[in-house]
Each structure stands twice: as structure tokens, then as C-alpha cells.
Design a protein around this motif. Structure first.
Motif, short mmCIF file in Angstrom:
data_model
loop_
_atom_site.label_atom_id
_atom_site.label_comp_id
_atom_site.label_asym_id
_atom_site.label_seq_id
_atom_site.Cartn_x
_atom_site.Cartn_y
_atom_site.Cartn_z
N TYR A 89 14.11 -42.97 60.20
CA TYR A 89 13.20 -44.01 59.71
C TYR A 89 13.92 -45.34 59.55
O TYR A 89 13.35 -46.40 59.84
CB TYR A 89 12.58 -43.57 58.38
N VAL A 90 15.17 -45.29 59.09
CA VAL A 90 15.95 -46.53 58.98
C VAL A 90 16.14 -47.16 60.35
O VAL A 90 16.03 -48.38 60.52
CB VAL A 90 17.29 -46.25 58.29
N GLN A 91 16.43 -46.34 61.34
CA GLN A 91 16.65 -46.85 62.68
C GLN A 91 15.37 -47.44 63.27
O GLN A 91 15.40 -48.48 63.94
CB GLN A 91 17.19 -45.74 63.59
N LEU A 92 14.25 -46.80 63.03
CA LEU A 92 12.99 -47.28 63.60
C LEU A 92 12.50 -48.55 62.90
O LEU A 92 11.93 -49.44 63.55
CB LEU A 92 11.92 -46.20 63.49
N LEU A 93 12.68 -48.64 61.58
CA LEU A 93 12.13 -49.75 60.81
C LEU A 93 13.15 -50.84 60.53
O LEU A 93 13.00 -51.59 59.57
CB LEU A 93 11.56 -49.21 59.49
N SER A 94 14.15 -50.94 61.37
CA SER A 94 15.20 -51.94 61.15
C SER A 94 14.97 -53.21 61.95
O SER A 94 15.90 -53.97 62.20
CB SER A 94 16.56 -51.35 61.51
N GLY A 95 13.75 -53.46 62.38
CA GLY A 95 13.44 -54.71 63.05
C GLY A 95 13.33 -54.61 64.55
O GLY A 95 13.32 -55.64 65.22
N GLY A 96 13.21 -53.41 65.10
CA GLY A 96 13.13 -53.25 66.54
C GLY A 96 11.70 -53.20 67.04
O GLY A 96 10.77 -53.74 66.43
N VAL A 97 11.51 -52.51 68.18
CA VAL A 97 10.21 -52.44 68.82
C VAL A 97 9.19 -51.73 67.93
O VAL A 97 8.03 -52.16 67.83
CB VAL A 97 10.34 -51.71 70.18
N VAL A 98 9.59 -50.66 67.28
CA VAL A 98 8.66 -49.91 66.46
C VAL A 98 8.18 -50.74 65.28
O VAL A 98 7.00 -50.71 64.91
CB VAL A 98 9.31 -48.59 65.98
N THR A 99 9.08 -51.50 64.67
CA THR A 99 8.68 -52.35 63.55
C THR A 99 7.67 -53.40 64.00
O THR A 99 6.65 -53.63 63.34
CB THR A 99 9.91 -53.04 62.95
N LYS A 100 7.92 -54.04 65.15
CA LYS A 100 6.97 -55.02 65.67
C LYS A 100 5.63 -54.36 66.00
O LYS A 100 4.56 -54.91 65.72
CB LYS A 100 7.55 -55.69 66.91
N TYR A 244 -4.44 -54.55 79.10
CA TYR A 244 -4.50 -56.00 78.95
C TYR A 244 -3.20 -56.64 78.47
O TYR A 244 -3.08 -57.86 78.51
CB TYR A 244 -5.61 -56.38 77.96
N LEU A 245 -2.24 -55.85 77.98
CA LEU A 245 -1.00 -56.43 77.46
C LEU A 245 0.15 -56.15 78.41
O LEU A 245 0.49 -55.00 78.68
CB LEU A 245 -0.67 -55.85 76.07
N ASN A 246 0.73 -57.22 78.92
CA ASN A 246 1.90 -57.10 79.79
C ASN A 246 3.20 -57.34 79.05
O ASN A 246 4.27 -57.00 79.56
CB ASN A 246 1.78 -58.09 80.96
N ASP A 247 3.12 -57.93 77.88
CA ASP A 247 4.30 -58.26 77.09
C ASP A 247 4.62 -57.08 76.16
O ASP A 247 3.79 -56.70 75.33
CB ASP A 247 4.05 -59.53 76.28
N ASN A 248 5.82 -56.51 76.29
CA ASN A 248 6.19 -55.37 75.45
C ASN A 248 6.24 -55.73 73.97
O ASN A 248 6.04 -54.87 73.10
CB ASN A 248 7.55 -54.82 75.88
N ASN A 249 6.53 -56.98 73.65
CA ASN A 249 6.61 -57.39 72.25
C ASN A 249 5.26 -57.39 71.55
O ASN A 249 5.21 -57.48 70.33
CB ASN A 249 7.23 -58.79 72.16
#
Length: 324
Positions: A89-100, A244-249
Motif C-alpha cells: 500500500y505504501v508503494q502504491l500510494l506514494s504518488g505514482g500511477v495508482v495514486t493519480k 477516449y483517453l490516450n494519456d496514461n496520466n
């Protein structure tokens, strides 16, 4: 007068009266108290159903909290919890893709649910008034959507022509209103006594005032249920984002879940390393634990919201549908 002194018609009517009284005193089979074997079998069946529902969730949660060594020893999913850690959970919620993706999903769900509820309430109230403008043609158009869908290519061309590609609006506007939810809410509104609306109209209230002051306070149950339907639909949606979304962010959480777990693809760069504060000696989380942590994060909001809305389901949906 004894039974022997009664005439044949009197004896027949007396016998029919006794039989009718016996039938009236008998309760239907489904109203009889269950027997002891029946109660035991019912408890066993319900226990097995609960176990079948909760055990997979338990395994997913335990695996997401397990260390690398525990997952390796178990050879996959962990059943017996050992060496629990929050590293995944720390790794996922540390500001990466999953957090966004989590932030995107929360924003789309909140804004989309409010927008869909607003237009559904307005449309349902208008269609529930017999004297409203174009009442029957509009209702026919709504019912027609149950039989015919626009298709993927026409929907994509429409969204593209409106300039909504790579926009969060493409996740909301194409599915902003559900015909099923509209019909359920309209049926509920039609069940509200007309005398209340007529008395408010006599007192000088306009249609918007009647909707906000009379109809909405009486319709909290159906609004809560329909709101939950919309929220779950927006939260779990991934197909519109895939189209409809091409941007991974800009990906929502469910698209990340599909890409990383269902298709077993690697997350884009920036998925987030362990951002531990000093003193937190956390080992890197295994890949399987990260996958299960994503599943928990995706399922948890719905599980937390459902108990607060569950009490409204019978009144909000079943009664509304029957009265329609």
C-alpha cells in the motif's frame, strides 16, 4: 335441535360452514414455523453462502498485507496471515500511477454522480407529470433506448466530433443518464399523492418549488439508491476510459486495475517506489501483493458505501418499480 332432526340442506350448510372455518383458520405453508431440520439446513446454506462471498475477499486482503517471504512460501495467494506489512500500500500510494488514478476515479465518481442525479431527477419529474410538454414522445424515446444502443463506432465519432477525446468529460457525458434509473425514479414520483402537489400549486408554488420542497423530501430513498447505482457505475467504469483517453496520466483506477491485473502488463514508469519515513524498515512488496492491494483499493469504497444505502433498497427500487 340435534343433528338427526336437521334437514339435508341444513346439514350440508353446517358442514360447509365448519369446513370454511377450518380453512380460514389454517395458515399457508410458508407461514408455518420451520422445523428444526429446516432451521439447521437454512443456517448451513446461509453459512456456506457467506463463506463463499467473504473467503475470496479475506484471501485478497491477507495477500495484499503479506511480505515477500510469506507469498513465496505460500506459492501464490496467502490464506494464513504471517509477517504482515503495509509495503504494497505504501508503494502504491506514494504518488505514482495508482495514486493519480485513485484521485481521477474519485473526482469522476463525485462529479458524475451529482451531474447524473441532477438531470435524472429533473427528467423523471417532468415525465411523471401527465400534462408536461411532449410527455409521451419523450417517454417513448427513453423506452426505445432499452431496445437499441448507439454502438461503439457512432459513440466514438460523436465524442470525437465534440472534441472530448482525452478529456474527463468523455467519462461522464456519454453515460450521464441511465434509462433504467430514470424509469425507476419516474415511477416513484408518480406514486406521490397528487393532492400534495395540487395543494402546493394552489398555495402559489412553482414546479421547481414543488420539486425541491415537496417531491425531493419524500423521495430520499429512491434518490439514495439511484445515486448509489450511478456512483458504482462511474467507479467501476473502464471502457470509456479505454476508448477516449490516450494519456496514461488520466487513467482511472479501474483501467489501471484491468491493465495490471487482468492483462498482466507492467504499469507505466512512475508507479511509485516505497516512500517510507525514517524508522519504517519496509521491505519491497512482491508483485502479487501489489496486485491484490490494487484490488482492495478498488473494492473498498463500494463496500464502505453500501451498508449506508442498503436500508433504502426495498423502498427505493421495489416499491418504485411496482407503482410504475
Amino acid at each position: 335441535m340435534t343433528a338427526q332432526n336437521l334437514t339435508l340442506p341444513d346439514r350440508l350448510s353446517s358442514r360447509l360452514a365448519r369446513r370454511r372455518a377450518a380453512v380460514e383458520n389454517e395458515r399457508p405453508v410458508w407461514e408455518e414455523p420451520p422445523s428444526i431440520p429446516g432451521r439447521i439446513s437454512k443456517g448451513v446454506v446461509l453459512g456456506l453462502v457467506v463463506l463463499a462471498v467473504t473467503f475470496p475477499l479475506y484471501v485478497v486482503v491477507v495477500t495484499s498485507l503479506s511480505s515477500t517471504e510469506a507469498v513465496t512460501r505460500a506459492g501464490g495467494l496467502v490464506v494464513v496471515p504471517r509477517e504482515l506489512t503495509l509495503a504494497a500500500y505504501v508503494q502504491l500510494l506514494s504518488g505514482g500511477v495508482v495514486t493519480k488514478a485513485l484521485v481521477v476515479s474519485m473526482g469522476v465518481t463525485a462529479i458524475g454522480t451529482l451531474f447524473s442525479l441532477a438531470i435524472t431527477v429533473l427528467a423523471a419529474y417532468g415525465l411523471s407529470r401527465p400534462g408536461s410538454l411532449l410527455h409521451r414522445p419523450l417517454l417513448f424515446v427513453v423506452l426505445l433506448t432499452f431496445l437499441f444502443g448507439p454502438g461503439i463506432i457512432p459513440s466514438y465519432l460523436l465524442v470525437s466530433s465534440l472534441g472530448l477525446i482525452d478529456s474527463y468529460a468523455s467519462l461522464i457525458l456519454p453515460t450521464a443518464i441511465s434509462a433504467f434509473n430514470l424509469i425507476v425514479m419516474r415511477s416513484f414520483f408518480m406514486g406521490i399523492p397528487g393532492e400534495l402537489i395540487d395543494s402546493a400549486r394552489v398555495d402559489g408554488a412553482g414546479e421547481f418549488g414543488i420539486l425541491t420542497r415537496i417531491v425531493m423530501p419524500l423521495s430520499k430513498a429512491v434518490v439514495a439508491v439511484v445515486g448509489l447505482f450511478y456512483a458504482v457505475s462511474y467507479w467501476n467504469a473502464f471502457f470509456n476510459a479505454l476508448l477516449y483517453l490516450n494519456d496514461n496520466n488520466k487513467w482511472p483506477l479501474q483501467l489501471v486495475l484491468r491493465t495490471y491485473i487482468v492483462q498482466a502488463q507492467q504499469l507505466p514508469s512512475g508507479a511509485g517506489g516505497i516512500a517510507a519515513s525514517p524508522g519504517m524498515n519496509l521491505a519491497p512488496a512482491p508483485t502479487l501483493a501489489i496486485k491484490m492491494a490494487i484490488v482492495v483499493i478498488a473494492v473498498l469504497p463500494v463496500l464502505l458505501a453500501y451498508p449506508f444505502i442498503q436500508k433504502h433498497f426495498t423502498k427505493g427500487v421495489i416499491i418504485g418499480a411496482v407503482k410504475g
